[in-house]
Design an enzyme around this catalytic site. Sequence first.
Site, PDB file in Angstrom:
ATOM      1  N   HIS A 196       0.800  -1.244   0.000  1.00  0.00           N
ATOM      2  CA  HIS A 196       0.000   0.000   0.000  1.00  0.00           C
ATOM      3  C   HIS A 196       0.827   1.286   0.000  1.00  0.00           C
ATOM      4  O   HIS A 196       0.286   2.355  -0.182  1.00  0.00           O
ATOM      5  CB  HIS A 196      -0.932   0.015   1.211  1.00  0.00           C
ATOM      6  CG  HIS A 196      -0.206   0.198   2.509  1.00  0.00           C
ATOM      7  ND1 HIS A 196       0.547  -0.803   3.071  1.00  0.00           N
ATOM      8  CD2 HIS A 196      -0.091   1.266   3.335  1.00  0.00           C
ATOM      9  CE1 HIS A 196       1.084  -0.362   4.184  1.00  0.00           C
ATOM     10  NE2 HIS A 196       0.710   0.898   4.378  1.00  0.00           N
ATOM     11  N   TYR A 248      12.174 -12.156 -13.368  1.00  0.00           N
ATOM     12  CA  TYR A 248      10.972 -11.430 -12.902  1.00  0.00           C
ATOM     13  C   TYR A 248       9.759 -11.851 -13.729  1.00  0.00           C
ATOM     14  O   TYR A 248       8.673 -12.132 -13.195  1.00  0.00           O
ATOM     15  CB  TYR A 248      11.266  -9.948 -13.058  1.00  0.00           C
ATOM     16  CG  TYR A 248      10.165  -8.949 -12.833  1.00  0.00           C
ATOM     17  CD1 TYR A 248       9.775  -8.568 -11.547  1.00  0.00           C
ATOM     18  CD2 TYR A 248       9.539  -8.319 -13.918  1.00  0.00           C
ATOM     19  CE1 TYR A 248       8.799  -7.598 -11.359  1.00  0.00           C
ATOM     20  CE2 TYR A 248       8.572  -7.348 -13.734  1.00  0.00           C
ATOM     21  CZ  TYR A 248       8.203  -6.987 -12.452  1.00  0.00           C
ATOM     22  OH  TYR A 248       7.240  -6.025 -12.273  1.00  0.00           O
TER      23      TYR A 248
HETATM   24  N1  LIG Z   1       6.266   0.271 -11.592  1.00  0.00           N
HETATM   25  C1  LIG Z   1       6.016  -0.206 -12.806  1.00  0.00           C
HETATM   26  O1  LIG Z   1       6.355   0.415 -13.841  1.00  0.00           O
HETATM   27  C2  LIG Z   1       5.301  -1.513 -12.949  1.00  0.00           C
HETATM   28  C3  LIG Z   1       4.866  -2.266 -11.866  1.00  0.00           C
HETATM   29  N2  LIG Z   1       4.224  -3.469 -12.075  1.00  0.00           N
HETATM   30  C4  LIG Z   1       3.741  -4.280 -10.957  1.00  0.00           C
HETATM   31  O2  LIG Z   1       2.863  -3.517 -10.151  1.00  0.00           O
HETATM   32  C5  LIG Z   1       2.979  -3.924  -8.781  1.00  0.00           C
HETATM   33  C6  LIG Z   1       3.292  -2.716  -7.914  1.00  0.00           C
HETATM   34  O3  LIG Z   1       4.527  -2.153  -8.332  1.00  0.00           O
HETATM   35  P1  LIG Z   1       5.040  -0.739  -7.777  1.00  0.00           P
HETATM   36  O4  LIG Z   1       3.959  -0.083  -7.035  1.00  0.00           O
HETATM   37  O5  LIG Z   1       5.723  -0.080  -8.889  1.00  0.00           O
HETATM   38  O6  LIG Z   1       6.172  -1.217  -6.750  1.00  0.00           O
HETATM   39  P2  LIG Z   1       6.826  -0.400  -5.546  1.00  0.00           P
HETATM   40  O7  LIG Z   1       8.245  -0.851  -5.467  1.00  0.00           O
HETATM   41  O8  LIG Z   1       6.538   1.047  -5.656  1.00  0.00           O
HETATM   42  O9  LIG Z   1       6.039  -0.948  -4.281  1.00  0.00           O
HETATM   43  C7  LIG Z   1       6.163  -2.286  -3.910  1.00  0.00           C
HETATM   44  C8  LIG Z   1       5.507  -2.492  -2.578  1.00  0.00           C
HETATM   45  O10 LIG Z   1       5.689  -3.858  -2.221  1.00  0.00           O
HETATM   46  C9  LIG Z   1       6.056  -3.918  -0.857  1.00  0.00           C
HETATM   47  N3  LIG Z   1       6.919  -5.093  -0.675  1.00  0.00           N
HETATM   48  C10 LIG Z   1       7.988  -5.455  -1.423  1.00  0.00           C
HETATM   49  N4  LIG Z   1       8.506  -6.598  -0.951  1.00  0.00           N
HETATM   50  C11 LIG Z   1       7.747  -6.948   0.120  1.00  0.00           C
HETATM   51  C12 LIG Z   1       7.793  -8.046   1.033  1.00  0.00           C
HETATM   52  N5  LIG Z   1       8.721  -9.001   0.952  1.00  0.00           N
HETATM   53  N6  LIG Z   1       6.870  -8.071   2.030  1.00  0.00           N
HETATM   54  C13 LIG Z   1       5.938  -7.093   2.130  1.00  0.00           C
HETATM   55  N7  LIG Z   1       5.827  -6.067   1.293  1.00  0.00           N
HETATM   56  C14 LIG Z   1       6.746  -6.000   0.302  1.00  0.00           C
HETATM   57  C15 LIG Z   1       6.764  -2.621  -0.522  1.00  0.00           C
HETATM   58  O11 LIG Z   1       6.531  -2.374   0.843  1.00  0.00           O
HETATM   59  P3  LIG Z   1       7.215  -1.153   1.701  1.00  0.00           P
HETATM   60  O12 LIG Z   1       6.731   0.103   1.075  1.00  0.00           O
HETATM   61  O13 LIG Z   1       6.709  -1.311   3.082  1.00  0.00           O
HETATM   62  O14 LIG Z   1       8.689  -1.355   1.533  1.00  0.00           O
HETATM   63  C16 LIG Z   1       6.043  -1.641  -1.447  1.00  0.00           C
HETATM   64  O15 LIG Z   1       4.957  -1.053  -0.782  1.00  0.00           O
HETATM   65  C17 LIG Z   1       4.052  -5.005  -8.751  1.00  0.00           C
HETATM   66  O16 LIG Z   1       3.452  -6.271  -8.827  1.00  0.00           O
HETATM   67  C18 LIG Z   1       4.841  -4.755 -10.014  1.00  0.00           C
HETATM   68  O17 LIG Z   1       5.472  -5.914 -10.462  1.00  0.00           O
HETATM   69  C19 LIG Z   1       3.979  -3.937 -13.338  1.00  0.00           C
HETATM   70  C20 LIG Z   1       4.376  -3.231 -14.430  1.00  0.00           C
HETATM   71  C21 LIG Z   1       5.054  -1.974 -14.328  1.00  0.00           C
HETATM   72  C1  LIG Z   2       8.098  -2.090 -16.144  1.00  0.00           C
HETATM   73  C2  LIG Z   2       9.213  -2.935 -16.680  1.00  0.00           C
HETATM   74  O1  LIG Z   2      10.457  -2.341 -16.369  1.00  0.00           O
HETATM   75  C3  LIG Z   2      11.621  -3.065 -16.713  1.00  0.00           C
HETATM   76  O2  LIG Z   2      11.817  -3.035 -18.096  1.00  0.00           O
HETATM   77  P1  LIG Z   2      12.185  -1.755 -18.923  1.00  0.00           P
HETATM   78  O3  LIG Z   2      10.983  -1.177 -19.508  1.00  0.00           O
HETATM   79  O4  LIG Z   2      13.253  -2.137 -19.883  1.00  0.00           O
HETATM   80  O5  LIG Z   2      12.775  -0.822 -17.766  1.00  0.00           O
HETATM   81  P2  LIG Z   2      13.328   0.635 -17.548  1.00  0.00           P
HETATM   82  O6  LIG Z   2      12.238   1.560 -17.267  1.00  0.00           O
HETATM   83  O7  LIG Z   2      14.392   0.533 -16.505  1.00  0.00           O
HETATM   84  O8  LIG Z   2      14.089   1.034 -18.916  1.00  0.00           O
HETATM   85  C4  LIG Z   2      13.416   1.366 -20.087  1.00  0.00           C
HETATM   86  C5  LIG Z   2      14.398   1.824 -21.142  1.00  0.00           C
HETATM   87  O9  LIG Z   2      14.902   3.117 -20.758  1.00  0.00           O
HETATM   88  C6  LIG Z   2      16.320   3.139 -20.872  1.00  0.00           C
HETATM   89  N1  LIG Z   2      16.883   4.169 -19.976  1.00  0.00           N
HETATM   90  C7  LIG Z   2      17.507   5.301 -20.383  1.00  0.00           C
HETATM   91  N2  LIG Z   2      17.962   5.999 -19.343  1.00  0.00           N
HETATM   92  C8  LIG Z   2      17.585   5.296 -18.228  1.00  0.00           C
HETATM   93  C9  LIG Z   2      17.768   5.546 -16.859  1.00  0.00           C
HETATM   94  O10 LIG Z   2      18.396   6.522 -16.417  1.00  0.00           O
HETATM   95  N3  LIG Z   2      17.223   4.608 -15.997  1.00  0.00           N
HETATM   96  C10 LIG Z   2      16.530   3.508 -16.446  1.00  0.00           C
HETATM   97  N4  LIG Z   2      15.992   2.663 -15.546  1.00  0.00           N
HETATM   98  N5  LIG Z   2      16.373   3.260 -17.774  1.00  0.00           N
HETATM   99  C11 LIG Z   2      16.893   4.139 -18.644  1.00  0.00           C
HETATM  100  C12 LIG Z   2      16.714   1.715 -20.552  1.00  0.00           C
HETATM  101  O11 LIG Z   2      18.019   1.416 -20.989  1.00  0.00           O
HETATM  102  C13 LIG Z   2      15.622   0.935 -21.312  1.00  0.00           C
HETATM  103  O12 LIG Z   2      15.953   0.872 -22.677  1.00  0.00           O
HETATM  104  C14 LIG Z   2      11.535  -4.537 -16.403  1.00  0.00           C
HETATM  105  O13 LIG Z   2      12.823  -4.954 -16.057  1.00  0.00           O
HETATM  106  C15 LIG Z   2      10.408  -4.845 -15.555  1.00  0.00           C
HETATM  107  O14 LIG Z   2      10.567  -4.276 -14.267  1.00  0.00           O
HETATM  108  C16 LIG Z   2       9.150  -4.304 -16.115  1.00  0.00           C
HETATM  109  O15 LIG Z   2       8.134  -4.950 -16.123  1.00  0.00           O
END
Ligand SMILES: NC(=O)C1=CN([C@@H]2O[C@H](COP(=O)(O)OP(=O)(O)OC[C@H]3O[C@@H](n4cnc5c(N)ncnc54)[C@H](OP(=O)(O)O)[C@@H]3O)[C@@H](O)[C@H]2O)C=CC1
Ligand SMILES: C[C@H]1O[C@H](OP(=O)(O)OP(=O)(O)OC[C@H]2O[C@@H](n3cnc4c(=O)[nH]c(N)nc43)[C@H](O)[C@@H]2O)[C@@H](O)[C@@H](O)C1=O
Length: 363
Positions: free
Chosen positions: A13, A138
């Site tokens: 959350h 992942y």
């Molecule tokens: N961000 C993105 O671009 C994308 C995200 N997703 C998916 O969406 C979902 C949410 O991602 P996002 O909000 O970005 O992730 P965040 O890293 O922002 O948040 C992850 C959350 O998971 C909690 N968490 C992680 N590990 C544990 C554990 N072992 N036990 C309890 N809590 C845990 C953390 O808790 P705490 O805050 O207390 O540390 C945190 O609140 C995930 O399933 C992710 O794979 C999918 C596609 C893209």
């Molecule tokens: C949501 C998705 O996110 C991950 O995949 P991704 O889309 O490849 O992730 P990304 O956001 O880190 O990068 C997107 C692109 O952007 C370029 N890039 C440039 N400059 C920076 C830079 O400064 N930081 C990062 N992180 N990337 C950079 C980088 O090299 C790449 O070409 C998964 O592993 C997995 O977690 C998943 O599901």
Amino acid sequence: MLDKEAKIYIAGHRGLVGSAIVKNLKSKGYTNLIFRTHKELDLTDTLKVSQFFENEKPSYVILAAAKVGGIVANNTYRADFIYENLMIQNNVIHQSYKHGVKKLLFLGSTCIYPKNCPQPMKEDYLLTDTLEYTNEPYAIAKIAGIKMCESYNLQYGTNFISVMPTNLYGPNDNFDLEKSHVLPALIRKMHLGKALENDNWDAISSDLNTLPIEGVNGNSSRQDILSVLDKYGIKKKDHNIHLEIWGTGKPMREFLWSEDMADACVFLMKQRDFNDCYDQDNKEVRNTHINIGTGVDISIKDLAELIQQKIGFKGELYFNTEKPDGTLKKLTDPSKLHDLGWKHTVSLSQGIEQVYSWYTTKN
Ligand SMILES: NC(=O)C1=CN([C@@H]2O[C@H](COP(=O)(O)OP(=O)(O)OC[C@H]3O[C@@H](n4cnc5c(N)ncnc54)[C@H](OP(=O)(O)O)[C@@H]3O)[C@@H](O)[C@H]2O)C=CC1
Ligand SMILES: C[C@H]1O[C@H](OP(=O)(O)OP(=O)(O)OC[C@H]2O[C@@H](n3cnc4c(=O)[nH]c(N)nc43)[C@H](O)[C@@H]2O)[C@@H](O)[C@@H](O)C1=O
């Protein structure tokens, strides 16, 4: 379905998506929401997760807790990404079944689709070819989550649905310069780059006090700060700032505002049951998950230039091809979701302005 007093457990959350889901549910009048931080309940701990479900008995579960990170984090901490994600989802999904949860929403990711998937990617393209190497562990955990939900539904009659979001961004994102995703990383890099070109050390101190980088905080010496920023690709050269973009800049990515994502999740919790996902006569039930995206993508180079323009950073961008590109294109086909009646509302241009405004207010 999903009445306003229903007890809903939102796992994760405080994260990007989880915090947006809590905000969305509260705004719609849901009053019985329960949470635990990572520190209070480690979801990889089977016994503690079982005790939590036994004590709390939630009726609904939204599983937004996961080990999450950008391309380099996924590629570097490969064991942690597969182990922690499998453990979290195995524990939460299995205990939801054991404790009679009425409905669960599992969050996957579009990285479940093959590296060279036909574009745009339809749900049915799952498991048709080889995955992208940088996030294979992942992705395999996420595919296991989808199949676990489908299998429990088929064998035990549960109602566990899965969504596959594209790349997300918004408030409460991870802005770590090494482990985060591209959009928050570029926001922060350009914010620091702009502060450096304007000699605005107050802004730099404030940023580093909110989130220190590699041992330097806002009170560190200017020399130490400059050398750490240089290491992370924010380089001061005479009066010019050179800012590193990873990879070639050619990969295409699709971005969805986290609060739109949250709205889609709540919409599906209300509107979509597992039984709606398949033809009852079909003995082989596959691909019941739903893509969540905008159907629009942009190259990393164009994204960098858009963020640069929004922030007003005037320095030079350079591309570091030692860093991975990852998948060259992964655009969702969101037509299944559109057919159900949901569409995103925030454009990338608006979203970047909103997240930058949030970022600067927080600092
Ligand atoms: N961000 C993105 O671009 C994308 C995200 N997703 C998916 O969406 C979902 C949410 O991602 P996002 O909000 O970005 O992730 P965040 O890293 O922002 O948040 C992850 C959350 O998971 C909690 N968490 C992680 N590990 C544990 C554990 N072992 N036990 C309890 N809590 C845990 C953390 O808790 P705490 O805050 O207390 O540390 C945190 O609140 C995930 O399933 C992710 O794979 C999918 C596609 C893209
Ligand atoms: C949501 C998705 O996110 C991950 O995949 P991704 O889309 O490849 O992730 P990304 O956001 O880190 O990068 C997107 C692109 O952007 C370029 N890039 C440039 N400059 C920076 C830079 O400064 N930081 C990062 N992180 N990337 C950079 C980088 O090299 C790449 O070409 C998964 O592993 C997995 O977690 C998943 O599901």
